[in-house]
Structures are given as C-alpha cells and as structure tokens.
Write an enzyme that holds these catalytic residues in place. Structure first.
Site, mmCIF file in Angstrom:
data_model
loop_
_atom_site.group_PDB
_atom_site.id
_atom_site.type_symbol
_atom_site.label_atom_id
_atom_site.label_comp_id
_atom_site.label_asym_id
_atom_site.label_seq_id
_atom_site.Cartn_x
_atom_site.Cartn_y
_atom_site.Cartn_z
ATOM 1 N N ALA A 1 0.854 -1.186 0.000
ATOM 2 C CA ALA A 1 0.000 0.000 0.000
ATOM 3 C C ALA A 1 0.888 1.234 0.000
ATOM 4 C CB ALA A 1 -0.902 -0.014 1.232
ATOM 5 N N THR A 2 0.355 2.320 -0.520
ATOM 6 C CA THR A 2 1.221 3.504 -0.681
ATOM 7 C C THR A 2 0.701 4.726 0.075
ATOM 8 O OG1 THR A 2 0.161 3.819 -2.843
ATOM 9 C CG2 THR A 2 2.271 2.720 -2.818
ATOM 10 N N THR A 3 0.321 5.796 -0.619
ATOM 11 C CA THR A 3 0.285 7.123 0.004
ATOM 12 C C THR A 3 -0.926 7.375 0.906
ATOM 13 O OG1 THR A 3 1.413 7.891 -1.975
ATOM 14 C CG2 THR A 3 0.549 9.568 -0.494
ATOM 15 N N ALA B 1 3.166 4.355 -7.999
ATOM 16 C CA ALA B 1 2.561 3.445 -7.031
ATOM 17 C C ALA B 1 1.351 4.057 -6.329
ATOM 18 C CB ALA B 1 3.596 3.024 -5.991
#
Length: 276
Positions: free
Chosen positions: A48-50, A223
């Site tokens: 998972a990213t931001t 991403a």
C-alpha cells in the site's frame, strides 16, 4: 466437576493490553510471529502507498489512495488504506498491505480491550504509544522486506484539537504539525500541502486539500493511484472531530474530486477560487 469452558487464563484478571495477553496465550496469532520465506519476502507481497493527513481548527482529516502494487504491477485498484481505530482516531496503512491490515485489526482490538478492562478510553498519547509497540514488534519482518509504516491521527479530547503521529519501522513515534504524509508518494503530497494548507480550513476545505495532495502524488508516483474516473474509484477519506469520526460518503468524495479535476483542466495548479 466439569472442566471450565474456557482456559483459566481467560477467566483471571490480567493485563489491559490485548497484544500482551495474546503473546502469552497464542503467540502464533500475532502478525509479527508469522514464518516467512528466506530472502526478501517483500517482493512477494502487495504494498500500500500514500496516506495523507491534515488538521483543521475542529479536527483532523485523513485520506488514502486506493492502489496496491507488487513491483511494477498494479495488484489491486480499490484497496482501502484508512480505518477507524476507535471513535476518535483513525489509522492509515503504508507498506506490506496484508500485514498492515492485520496490524490495524490488532490495534483496534487493543484499544477496545483496554476500554473494557479499564472502564475508560486511552489518551491520545497512549493510543499512539500502543501502536508504536505493535510496529516495534514487527521489526523482524520489516528487516525481511515486510515493513509496515502507518500514519495515526485523531481528536484529542483533553487538548481539544486534532493530532497526527508518524512512525518509523523501529516503532519510533513522532508527532507532526498541521499535516503529514507517508508512503511512496509522500514527498509529492507534502510538497502539495505546503502550498495548499491554511490554518483556518473548514472540514470541507481540508478534505479538498488532502484530495488535491493525493492527486499531485499520483501525478509523479506510479505506485499512488489518483481518482479513477473510468471505474469511479476515489480516495477513502475520514474526518474526526469532537463529535467522533466518520467516513466521508463516497458520493461526496466523488463530487469533490470531480470539482477538483474540472479546475485542473483549466490550470494544472487549479485556480485559487476553484480549489474549494
């Protein structure tokens, strides 16, 4: 005399920490005790990213994009990365997605268990410290590429304000001021918020600002997923105030995102009057 239906440990007074109880009775259920393949296991798991959070005079807003990646592959387009921790706090996940979701569930249970045992809720600092302990317990997996670096925020009833906490993989806890972001697109999101943030935001203006920041992060970080107009997939946004926390309805997030994108079609930075 018949055997008790539950083991004796479940019927005796003990620690107010659910994770400590679990470590003593069923340690194999803790995310940090899972066996993983040798080598860099992080390459095998979606990430998972931001996550972005910002305060306003009456609370705090947290939002997360919906993309999970595995290397250069989009593993999932509609993952949820922001969850309520309890009535007055939220936690957003960045890092190994599956492990992070398990950690969030354990953290939710930890806070609920403490409240039932002690008859009162943990302070905001206490909640932040408990999450730090869970992250610290995951250090072994983090060294194998399965790192979890969440962002924690909530409304502090004692201080009467929204607060934001960030962490490192060793469990180090840091209180942030005004706004913060974690994940691969965090550099771009924080740069965006430096231009957009105001101390006198309303809740709606703060929501617009964090959605703008996620859009800017997605523009430069592969991403991070921006608003997906084709599939109608939009960020998950939570608002926490003195009245408690709630997830902003998806239709409302979609309307704000559509308004933001319409302004971006005219100017990349969005005209000031159209930002809110």
């Amino acid at each position: 005399m018949s055997e008790p239906r539950l083991p004796l440990a479940y019927l005796m007074p003990g620690s107010a920490s659910f994770s400590e109880f679990l470590a003593g009775q069923a340690p194999d259920l803790l995310p940090s005790r899972r066996a993983v393949p040798a080598g860099n296991a992080g390459d095998l798991a979606p990430h998972a990213t931001t996550i972005v959070a910002a305060t306003f005079p009456h609370g705090v807003v947290m939002a997360g994009d919906r993309r999970a990646t595995m290397g250069n592959i989009i593993a999932q387009r509609d993952i949820e990365k922001v969850f309520p921790a309890d009535e007055y706090s939220v936690v957003g996940i960045a890092g190994t997605a599956g492990l992070a979701v398990e950690m969030v569930r354990l953290f939710q249970t930890e806070l609920e268990h403490y409240e039932k045992i002690e008859g009162t809720t943990l302070s905001m600092d206490g909640k932040a410290n408990r999450l730090a302990a869970l992250i610290r317990a995951n250090l072994g997996l983090a060294m194998q590429g399965l790192a979890v670096v969440p962002l924690f925020a909530g409304f502090d009833l004692a201080a009467d304000q929204g607060r934001i906490f960030s962490y490192d993989v060793t469990g180090g806890r840091y209180e942030e001021q005004a706004f913060h972001s974690v994940g691969s697109g965090s550099l771009f999101a924080r740069g965006s918020l430096k231009k957009l943030y105001r101390e006198d935001f309303s809740a709606e203006e703060c929501v617009m600002a964090v959605i703008q920041a996620l859009y800017d992060a997605a523009d430069d970080d592969s991403a991070t997923g921006g608003p997906d107009l084709t599939r109608r997939i939009f960020p998950v946004v939570h608002v926490v105030t003195a009245e408690g926390g709630h997830r902003v309805p998806e239709a409302e997030v979609a309307e704000i995102a559509d308004r933001m994108l319409a302004s971006r079609m005219q100017r990349p930075d969005g005209p000031a009057a159209a930002l809110i």
